[in-house]
Design a protein around this motif. Structure first.
Motif, PDB file in Angstrom:
ATOM      1  N   ALA A  11      26.888  -3.861  33.769  1.00 20.19           N
ATOM      2  CA  ALA A  11      26.650  -5.090  34.015  1.00 20.19           C
ATOM      3  C   ALA A  11      27.824  -5.831  35.054  1.00 20.19           C
ATOM      4  O   ALA A  11      27.059  -6.530  35.983  1.00 20.19           O
ATOM      5  CB  ALA A  11      26.882  -5.863  32.679  1.00 20.19           C
ATOM      6  N   SER A  12      28.918  -5.433  34.954  1.00 18.86           N
ATOM      7  CA  SER A  12      29.892  -5.989  35.833  1.00 18.86           C
ATOM      8  C   SER A  12      29.544  -5.295  37.285  1.00 18.86           C
ATOM      9  O   SER A  12      29.591  -6.114  38.296  1.00 18.86           O
ATOM     10  CB  SER A  12      31.559  -5.622  35.309  1.00 18.86           C
ATOM     11  OG  SER A  12      31.717  -5.949  34.204  1.00 18.86           O
TER      12      SER A  12
ATOM     13  N   ARG B 128      26.205  -9.072  48.190  1.00 21.19           N
ATOM     14  CA  ARG B 128      25.069  -9.129  48.961  1.00 21.19           C
ATOM     15  C   ARG B 128      24.594 -10.570  49.442  1.00 21.19           C
ATOM     16  O   ARG B 128      24.101 -10.719  50.385  1.00 21.19           O
ATOM     17  CB  ARG B 128      23.632  -8.270  48.780  1.00 21.19           C
ATOM     18  CG  ARG B 128      23.910  -6.899  48.699  1.00 21.19           C
ATOM     19  CD  ARG B 128      23.316  -5.900  47.591  1.00 21.19           C
ATOM     20  NE  ARG B 128      23.664  -4.791  47.711  1.00 21.19           N
ATOM     21  CZ  ARG B 128      23.006  -3.730  48.201  1.00 21.19           C
ATOM     22  NH1 ARG B 128      21.766  -4.010  48.657  1.00 21.19           N
ATOM     23  NH2 ARG B 128      23.315  -2.305  48.021  1.00 21.19           N
TER      24      ARG B 128
ATOM     25  N   LEU C 172      26.609  -4.419  38.250  1.00 22.97           N
ATOM     26  CA  LEU C 172      25.483  -5.141  38.951  1.00 22.97           C
ATOM     27  C   LEU C 172      25.862  -6.589  39.366  1.00 22.97           C
ATOM     28  O   LEU C 172      25.452  -7.245  40.601  1.00 22.97           O
ATOM     29  CB  LEU C 172      24.542  -5.207  37.741  1.00 22.97           C
ATOM     30  CG  LEU C 172      23.204  -6.009  38.343  1.00 22.97           C
ATOM     31  CD1 LEU C 172      22.564  -5.391  39.457  1.00 22.97           C
ATOM     32  CD2 LEU C 172      22.367  -5.907  36.895  1.00 22.97           C
ATOM     33  N   ILE C 173      26.762  -7.369  38.739  1.00 29.58           N
ATOM     34  CA  ILE C 173      26.792  -8.607  39.145  1.00 29.58           C
ATOM     35  C   ILE C 173      27.847  -8.582  40.418  1.00 29.58           C
ATOM     36  O   ILE C 173      27.698  -9.241  41.322  1.00 29.58           O
ATOM     37  CB  ILE C 173      27.950  -9.493  37.932  1.00 29.58           C
ATOM     38  CG1 ILE C 173      27.083  -9.728  36.949  1.00 29.58           C
ATOM     39  CG2 ILE C 173      28.515 -10.747  38.839  1.00 29.58           C
ATOM     40  CD1 ILE C 173      27.934 -10.375  35.694  1.00 29.58           C
ATOM     41  N   GLU C 174      28.888  -7.511  40.675  1.00 31.73           N
ATOM     42  CA  GLU C 174      29.581  -7.447  41.956  1.00 31.73           C
ATOM     43  C   GLU C 174      28.547  -7.155  42.996  1.00 31.73           C
ATOM     44  O   GLU C 174      28.508  -7.742  44.198  1.00 31.73           O
ATOM     45  CB  GLU C 174      30.414  -6.165  41.721  1.00 31.73           C
ATOM     46  CG  GLU C 174      31.795  -6.520  40.874  1.00 31.73           C
ATOM     47  CD  GLU C 174      32.414  -7.770  41.184  1.00 31.73           C
ATOM     48  OE1 GLU C 174      32.449  -7.988  42.677  1.00 31.73           O
ATOM     49  OE2 GLU C 174      32.975  -8.245  40.520  1.00 31.73           O
ATOM     50  N   ALA C 175      27.594  -6.272  43.014  1.00 30.95           N
ATOM     51  CA  ALA C 175      26.679  -5.770  43.808  1.00 30.95           C
ATOM     52  C   ALA C 175      25.803  -7.075  44.187  1.00 30.95           C
ATOM     53  O   ALA C 175      25.672  -7.031  45.399  1.00 30.95           O
ATOM     54  CB  ALA C 175      25.852  -4.724  43.207  1.00 30.95           C
ATOM     55  N   ILE C 176      25.302  -7.694  43.312  1.00 30.58           N
ATOM     56  CA  ILE C 176      24.589  -8.895  43.651  1.00 30.58           C
ATOM     57  C   ILE C 176      25.187  -9.848  44.454  1.00 30.58           C
ATOM     58  O   ILE C 176      24.900 -10.204  45.363  1.00 30.58           O
ATOM     59  CB  ILE C 176      24.203  -9.651  42.308  1.00 30.58           C
ATOM     60  CG1 ILE C 176      22.966  -9.093  41.644  1.00 30.58           C
ATOM     61  CG2 ILE C 176      23.539 -11.032  42.892  1.00 30.58           C
ATOM     62  CD1 ILE C 176      22.603  -9.455  40.438  1.00 30.58           C
ATOM     63  N   LEU C 177      26.467 -10.137  43.952  1.00 32.19           N
ATOM     64  CA  LEU C 177      27.248 -11.252  44.802  1.00 32.19           C
ATOM     65  C   LEU C 177      27.723 -10.889  46.337  1.00 32.19           C
ATOM     66  O   LEU C 177      27.904 -11.522  47.030  1.00 32.19           O
ATOM     67  CB  LEU C 177      28.398 -11.898  43.886  1.00 32.19           C
ATOM     68  CG  LEU C 177      27.906 -12.430  42.662  1.00 32.19           C
ATOM     69  CD1 LEU C 177      28.993 -13.040  41.642  1.00 32.19           C
ATOM     70  CD2 LEU C 177      27.000 -13.574  42.971  1.00 32.19           C
TER      71      LEU C 177
END
Ligand SMILES: Cc1cc2nc3c(=O)[nH]c(=O)nc-3n(C[C@H](O)[C@H](O)[C@H](O)COP(=O)(O)OP(=O)(O)OC[C@H]3O[C@@H](n4cnc5c(N)ncnc54)[C@H](O)[C@@H]3O)c2cc1C
Lengths: 363, 283
Positions: free
Chosen positions: B258-259, B268, B261-266
């Motif tokens: 989950a962490s 980009r 994924l959040i890093e990857a979203i933000l």
């Protein structure tokens, strides 16, 4: 019957080669402007944006076709058509046209086409647009392609209208080769909203139809507006979280709602969830539901069938959570997690909450 | 009351394949059903017949096997079934389909009298165009009432009808005249279970079949592929984005994933974080 033999398909390809002489004078791109209760439906403005591109490619004019009554609101709408890209507005003002009814609208649209001869006519695939398009295409005996997701002009200056076809993950491109106008409908939010250019000017062509209220069979007795508070803002949300059959139960829909709530976004789902009665029909995302264009779309337990895909492809970023690494959704998502959505969603929701909390305190 | 209901036999599942050479749809072997949207019209028709008496006729254009769907409709309680079938209709688009069906309706009307109402499905689940109903209304000069959620009143003697119609942003209450072409909104009713009598009668009934000549179609250029202004030029799979999705994962469990994924979203979409914070501060 869409079944056809290989022979028939070949025959068809050979048959429809040349545009008959009497259609060669048909020129320009038209957008039917859906104008009700004093406002233009956003889909018409989106279509002006798309129509602009087609008209430029063809080197012809783009026109908005505006029917209604009430000079002031029509003035306003006319200015808007120009701001959003129209070169010409065909303006038809008559008390009979105050509220949409099939019969007078079909009559006026048919007359306009016969008189001014456009080569392309686009309409929104709304309730109104679908009701009208089917009638007008029939009176004109021309081709109409519903729910297009892509419009282009091919090398022969013909409109190539692409739409999803049923059964699996396929698209088809449809042409109206030897009839005019080439008609197509497009659902709201499928095309991007163009940026308006205030003060942009154009030409107004006024058309005065012969209409008499006594001759119109259908009367509007009443209009009961929807409760605006109940309508979901899904189509316009910046962040959307959606669930599919991978959620496995109605209960787990709340996992999607909770993440959406923490992100300040809206939520929806795939069609089977609607069919199962787990979510309301206006929450459905996809070809036969809502088309969305959020900044962030998170799809949990959704396989990514073409009918779903066409409704979400306008998103800036698509994140997919799916247990199957070969799910089609990974073909068009930007980020993916191969994982059980039911387990991941609550953890992700909590992690986002923490992240926002920390940052807020830091800020 | 005389009521006609147009139905279409459609493939039951999404398991349809496309012929690799001709790009046409292959329906062989796929189980079929009555287009679900048509059943709302059929049920409404049966209710009107229960109230006013008269007959419900179901009509379809399709291959000979479409008579199965008509028989099924008789099982729900319809009185007769008519099938228009001819190889000349193969490949019909919506314009050619509305032509053929309107000729079938005229043929049936010659024998039974003009119907008060023709019900059509709002759309089909396979073609999904919502164009055939309006096409029929236009060709036969019927009042066109689409997306109807309820019939408030109907008077076959006076030839009047009042309906509620789902419009964008609200419900229109419309009064109109018969004969009318109506498409019912989904969920407006639920198809009944046919009585045992109906089911038995359906099994015994003959479905009347007509071909193009039988319904008086002389100009075959208005039918099938030749009568269809639209041409499918290409059927293709949507393009795969040049890079497939970047898969985010972590060995150390769901939390770490989950962490990540959040890093990857933000990473980009850095602007998202500001947006989110603005919203969050609104709480
Ligand atoms: C005319 C027509 C119109 C249509 N319109 C629409 C439309 O507007 N919108 C729409 O969505 N569909 C539409 N459909 C249906 C569409 O074809 C698909 O059937 C539908 O989108 C599939 O929904 P789904 O992905 O939720 O379910 P499925 O296809 O069943 O996929 C479920 C997915 O969840 C995954 N999964 C299973 N368990 C888990 C888990 N624990 N965690 C994570 N993932 C898991 C599976 O790997 C699978 O990929 C339409 C179909 C037709 C014929």
């Amino acid at each position: 019957m869409t079944t056809s033999s290989p022979q028939a398909a070949g025959q068809r390809a050979g048959m429809k080669k040349e545009l008959p002489e009497h259609f060669r004078s048909y020129k320009h791109v038209w957008v039917f402007i859906e104008f009700e209760h004093g406002r233009i439906h956003p889909v018409s403005l989106e279509l002006l944006g798309e129509g602009r591109k087609l008209a430029d490619k063809l080197g012809v004019e783009l026109a908005g076709v505006l029917l209604g009554s009430g000079a002031d609101s029509l003035d306003d709408a006319t200015r808007n058509c120009f701001a959003y890209g129209a070169d010409v507005v065909y303006r038809v003002e008559h008390p009979v046209l105050a509220q949409y009814r099939n019969q007078p609208y079909t009559k006026v649209m048919t007359e306009l086409v016969e008189k001014f001869q456009p080569e392309i006519m686009l309409l929104g695939a709304t309730v109104l647009g679908r009701d009208l398009a089917g009638s007008v295409a029939t009176t004109l005996k021309t081709g109409l392609t519903a729910d297009c997701t892509e419009l282009a002009i091919d090398d022969e200056r013909s409109l190539a209208a692409t739409r999803p076809t049923f059964g699996g993950s396929l698209l088809c491109t449809i042409h109206t080769l030897n009839y005019r106008p080439q008609m197509a409908t497009v659902r709201p939010r499928v095309m991007a909203m163009p940026r308006p250019e205030e003060g942009r000017e154009g030409r107004v062509v006024v058309y005065t139809p012969e209409l008499e209220e006594e001759r119109i069979i259908t009367k509007v007795l009443d209009f009961l507006p929807d409760d605006a508070a109940e309508a979901s803002g899904l189509a316009f949300a910046d962040i959307v979280v959606a669930g599919g059959m991978g959620l496995r139960s109605e209960e787990n829909i709340q996992l999607v709602r909770q993440l959406a709530s923490v992100l300040g976004g809206d939520w929806g789902g795939s069609r089977p969830l609607v069919q199962k009665g787990w979510i309301a029909a206006d929450r459905q995302i996809g070809q036969t539901g809502k088309t969305i264009r959020p900044k962030l779309y998170i799809a949990a337990g959704i396989s990514g069938a073409i009918q779903h895909r066409v409704g979400v492809e306008g998103a800036d970023m698509i994140v997919a959570i799916n247990t199957d690494p070969n799910a089609p959704i990974f073909d068009f998502a930007h980020l993916g997690v191969v994982s059980d959505a039911v387990a991941l969603l609550p953890v992700l929701t909590e992690a986002f909450r923490q992240r926002l909390l920390v940052n807020r305190m830091a800020g | 009351m005389r009521i006609f209901v147009c139905i279409k036999q459609v493939p039951d599942s999404a398991q349809i394949r496309v012929h690799p050479v001709t790009n046409t749809i292959m329906r062989q072997g796929v189980p079929t059903i009555i287009n679900p949207y048509d059943l709302f019209g059929l049920e409404e028709a049966l209710r009107l017949r229960d109230r006013f008496g008269g007959e419900v006729t179901v009509l379809s254009m399709g291959p000979p096997m479409a008579s199965e769907s008509l028989r099924k409709a008789l099982g729900y309680g319809a009185d007769r079934g008519l099938l228009l079938t001819d190889r000349f209709f193969a490949g019909s688009d919506t314009l050619a389909t509305s032509y053929a069906l309107s000729r079938l309706i005229e043929k049936a009307a010659e024998e039974q009298g003009m119907p008060h109402i023709v019900f059509c499905g709002k759309q089909t689940i396979d073609g999904d165009t919502a164009q055939v109903g309006p096409g029929i209304a236009q060709r036969l000069g019927l009042s066109q009432l689409t997306y109807v959620s309820a019939i408030d009143a109907v008077d076959p003697e006076q030839g009047t009808i009042t309906v509620r119609r789902r419009a964008d942003h609200g419900v229109q209450v419309l009064s109109s005249r018969l004969p009318a072409m109506i498409t019912m909104l989904e969920g407006s009713n639920q198809i009944r279970r046919g009585t045992q009598n109906d089911v038995l009668r359906a099994a015994r009934s003959d479905i009347t079949q007509w071909n193009a000549a039988g319904v008086g179609i002389e100009d075959l250029s208005l039918c099938g592929l030749r009568g269809s202004p639209t041409v499918v030029k290409r059927v293709f799979a949507p393009s795969v984005r040049s890079e497939k999705a970047t898969i985010v994962s972590s060995e150390s469990g769901v939390s770490a994933t989950a962490s990540a994924l959040i890093e990857a979203i933000l990473e980009r979409q850095p602007a998202l974080e500001t947006d989110l914070l603005e919203q969050a501060s609104g709480y």
